[in-house]
Motif scaffolding. Sequence first.
Motif, PDB file in Angstrom:
ATOM      1  N   ASP A 125       2.860   1.282 -35.569  1.00  0.00           N
ATOM      2  CA  ASP A 125       4.091   0.662 -35.088  1.00  0.00           C
ATOM      3  C   ASP A 125       5.264   1.328 -35.800  1.00  0.00           C
ATOM      4  OD1 ASP A 125       2.579  -1.142 -33.623  1.00  0.00           O
ATOM      5  OD2 ASP A 125       2.608  -2.660 -35.212  1.00  0.00           O
ATOM      6  N   ILE A 126       6.390   1.394 -35.128  1.00  0.00           N
ATOM      7  CA  ILE A 126       7.554   2.038 -35.719  1.00  0.00           C
ATOM      8  C   ILE A 126       8.033   1.293 -36.974  1.00  0.00           C
ATOM      9  CG2 ILE A 126       9.346   0.833 -34.367  1.00  0.00           C
ATOM     10  CD1 ILE A 126      10.675   3.661 -34.039  1.00  0.00           C
ATOM     11  N   GLN A 150       7.340  31.079 -54.007  1.00  0.00           N
ATOM     12  CA  GLN A 150       7.121  30.416 -52.722  1.00  0.00           C
ATOM     13  C   GLN A 150       8.427  29.891 -52.130  1.00  0.00           C
ATOM     14  OE1 GLN A 150       3.942  28.157 -54.957  1.00  0.00           O
ATOM     15  NE2 GLN A 150       3.109  27.926 -52.890  1.00  0.00           N
ATOM     16  N   SER A 151       8.545  30.004 -50.820  1.00  0.00           N
ATOM     17  CA  SER A 151       9.644  29.426 -50.056  1.00  0.00           C
ATOM     18  C   SER A 151       9.058  28.804 -48.794  1.00  0.00           C
ATOM     19  CB  SER A 151      10.673  30.494 -49.664  1.00  0.00           C
ATOM     20  OG  SER A 151      11.330  31.039 -50.788  1.00  0.00           O
ATOM     21  N   SER A 152       9.863  28.023 -48.088  1.00  0.00           N
ATOM     22  CA  SER A 152       9.383  27.449 -46.831  1.00  0.00           C
ATOM     23  C   SER A 152      10.554  27.042 -45.955  1.00  0.00           C
ATOM     24  CB  SER A 152       8.490  26.226 -47.090  1.00  0.00           C
ATOM     25  OG  SER A 152       9.225  25.207 -47.738  1.00  0.00           O
ATOM     26  N   THR A 153      10.278  26.967 -44.655  1.00  0.00           N
ATOM     27  CA  THR A 153      11.260  26.393 -43.747  1.00  0.00           C
ATOM     28  C   THR A 153      11.243  24.878 -43.941  1.00  0.00           C
ATOM     29  OG1 THR A 153       9.709  26.071 -41.907  1.00  0.00           O
ATOM     30  CG2 THR A 153      10.841  28.218 -42.046  1.00  0.00           C
ATOM     31  N   VAL A 154      12.258  24.235 -43.409  1.00  0.00           N
ATOM     32  CA  VAL A 154      12.286  22.779 -43.363  1.00  0.00           C
ATOM     33  C   VAL A 154      11.637  22.352 -42.050  1.00  0.00           C
ATOM     34  CG1 VAL A 154      13.835  20.798 -43.107  1.00  0.00           C
ATOM     35  CG2 VAL A 154      14.314  22.550 -44.830  1.00  0.00           C
ATOM     36  N   ALA A 155      10.812  21.331 -42.100  1.00  0.00           N
ATOM     37  CA  ALA A 155      10.140  20.851 -40.885  1.00  0.00           C
ATOM     38  C   ALA A 155      11.170  20.483 -39.821  1.00  0.00           C
ATOM     39  CB  ALA A 155       9.269  19.643 -41.210  1.00  0.00           C
ATOM     40  N   GLU A 156      10.919  20.939 -38.601  1.00  0.00           N
ATOM     41  CA  GLU A 156      11.796  20.559 -37.500  1.00  0.00           C
ATOM     42  C   GLU A 156      11.458  19.135 -37.069  1.00  0.00           C
ATOM     43  OE1 GLU A 156      12.405  24.177 -34.739  1.00  0.00           O
ATOM     44  OE2 GLU A 156      10.879  24.780 -36.194  1.00  0.00           O
ATOM     45  N   MET A 157      12.489  18.405 -36.694  1.00  0.00           N
ATOM     46  CA  MET A 157      12.310  17.013 -36.305  1.00  0.00           C
ATOM     47  C   MET A 157      11.880  16.940 -34.837  1.00  0.00           C
ATOM     48  SD  MET A 157      12.986  15.469 -39.110  1.00  0.00           S
ATOM     49  CE  MET A 157      13.441  13.746 -38.820  1.00  0.00           C
ATOM     50  N   GLN A 158      10.950  16.028 -34.579  1.00  0.00           N
ATOM     51  CA  GLN A 158      10.445  15.859 -33.222  1.00  0.00           C
ATOM     52  C   GLN A 158      10.523  14.389 -32.826  1.00  0.00           C
ATOM     53  OE1 GLN A 158       6.489  17.419 -33.753  1.00  0.00           O
ATOM     54  NE2 GLN A 158       7.140  19.543 -33.498  1.00  0.00           N
ATOM     55  N   GLN A 159      10.874  14.139 -31.568  1.00  0.00           N
ATOM     56  CA  GLN A 159      10.890  12.763 -31.083  1.00  0.00           C
ATOM     57  C   GLN A 159       9.453  12.266 -30.986  1.00  0.00           C
ATOM     58  OE1 GLN A 159      14.472  11.525 -31.349  1.00  0.00           O
ATOM     59  NE2 GLN A 159      13.201  10.259 -30.057  1.00  0.00           N
ATOM     60  N   ALA A 160       9.133  11.274 -31.757  1.00  0.00           N
ATOM     61  CA  ALA A 160       7.765  10.741 -31.795  1.00  0.00           C
ATOM     62  C   ALA A 160       7.737   9.368 -31.135  1.00  0.00           C
ATOM     63  CB  ALA A 160       7.280  10.636 -33.234  1.00  0.00           C
ATOM     64  N   GLU A 161       6.683   9.149 -30.351  1.00  0.00           N
ATOM     65  CA  GLU A 161       6.512   7.846 -29.717  1.00  0.00           C
ATOM     66  C   GLU A 161       5.520   7.022 -30.520  1.00  0.00           C
ATOM     67  OE1 GLU A 161       5.165   5.819 -25.465  1.00  0.00           O
ATOM     68  OE2 GLU A 161       5.922   7.878 -25.502  1.00  0.00           O
ATOM     69  N   PHE A 162       5.879   5.761 -30.760  1.00  0.00           N
ATOM     70  CA  PHE A 162       5.039   4.875 -31.571  1.00  0.00           C
ATOM     71  C   PHE A 162       4.315   3.856 -30.684  1.00  0.00           C
ATOM     72  CE2 PHE A 162       7.838   6.877 -34.486  1.00  0.00           C
ATOM     73  CZ  PHE A 162       7.141   6.953 -35.673  1.00  0.00           C
ATOM     74  N   MET A 207      11.474   7.661 -32.351  1.00  0.00           N
ATOM     75  CA  MET A 207      12.433   8.073 -33.379  1.00  0.00           C
ATOM     76  C   MET A 207      12.082   9.495 -33.801  1.00  0.00           C
ATOM     77  SD  MET A 207      11.272   6.127 -36.943  1.00  0.00           S
ATOM     78  CE  MET A 207      12.260   7.159 -38.043  1.00  0.00           C
ATOM     79  N   PRO A 208      13.063  10.249 -34.268  1.00  0.00           N
ATOM     80  CA  PRO A 208      12.763  11.599 -34.738  1.00  0.00           C
ATOM     81  C   PRO A 208      12.045  11.564 -36.080  1.00  0.00           C
ATOM     82  CG  PRO A 208      15.101  11.122 -35.021  1.00  0.00           C
ATOM     83  CD  PRO A 208      14.498   9.938 -34.322  1.00  0.00           C
TER      84      PRO A 208
END
Length: 303
Positions: free
Chosen positions: A157-158, A229-241, A247-248
């Motif tokens: 649940d969200i 070490q380096s990394s990208t930042v996670a891209e936000m995705q619209q998630a369904e609960f 919510m992203p």
Amino acid sequence: MNFDTQKPLDIFLNMLFERYAQEVPAVKKITTALVTSGVIAGQDEIVNDHIAFRTLGLPHLGIASFEKIFLHQGYKKMDYYYFESKKLNAYWYAPPSPEYPRIFMSELIVKDLSAQAQEIIYKYTNHIKTDPVDALDLDNGAQIGAFFHQPLWQLPDIADYRLLLEESEYAAWVIYNRYYLNHYTISVHNLKTGYNTLEDFNVFVESLGLKLNTSGGKIKVSPDGLLRQSSTVAEMQQAEFANGETMPIAGSYVEFSERLILPDFKHLPHADIEAKHRREGFETNNADKIFESTYIRQTKGNL
């Protein structure tokens, strides 16, 4: 792809990577730009330093369960890491042969969370009474690949997700994403001059419009200076609960590592340098900051 001609390890690693690459736009963006720039001819020329998984430290789950898959394939359990502030245990696993990536496997120490957070996690996992890995044929690569992508518990649940997010962003990520591949890692020192240091590679990545994790600096350096070490930042995705609300949330990301030559082998000609001549293993403080590639203070504004 004819799975019958491949080892189980090849099969499920390919299945994992294919889905991960589809869901993480940064993977294709970086690979395409490297090809266009003439650095590589294709994805298969990138050396994958390691892949990482997140788990819940619970009976029938966590590292004790998940590692069985890789130990069966010939991986060797190596060093232990503890992340006090994030309440995590982790190990890394050395591959059966050099063409395979290292594995970095972490687990949330659920018993160290608040009673409310534990209650939420148990709500989704209490029905798991036996180790799900024990039901797998560990010589069947396609079955293992499918297992990585099947839900072991119901969609949260969200409201539960948001409560977990406040206390442990790691917990929230796992309760939604389950065993989804957290990241893969481009070994930059294997690329050609102009791209084979993190300073150069990070400039290249940022030129593509990708945001880098700045926690602890864009380049995280081990005390001996040999693991960077380096990394990208996670891209936000619209998630369904579960309740239909959306919510992203943070998805997965791409890491870049530079393993420098050990002092004992500095004298070797560059053409003679192999992986065994470079810094091995991982570093707690580096990894601690890399974890934050999915954390709100890094992903903010990355919609």
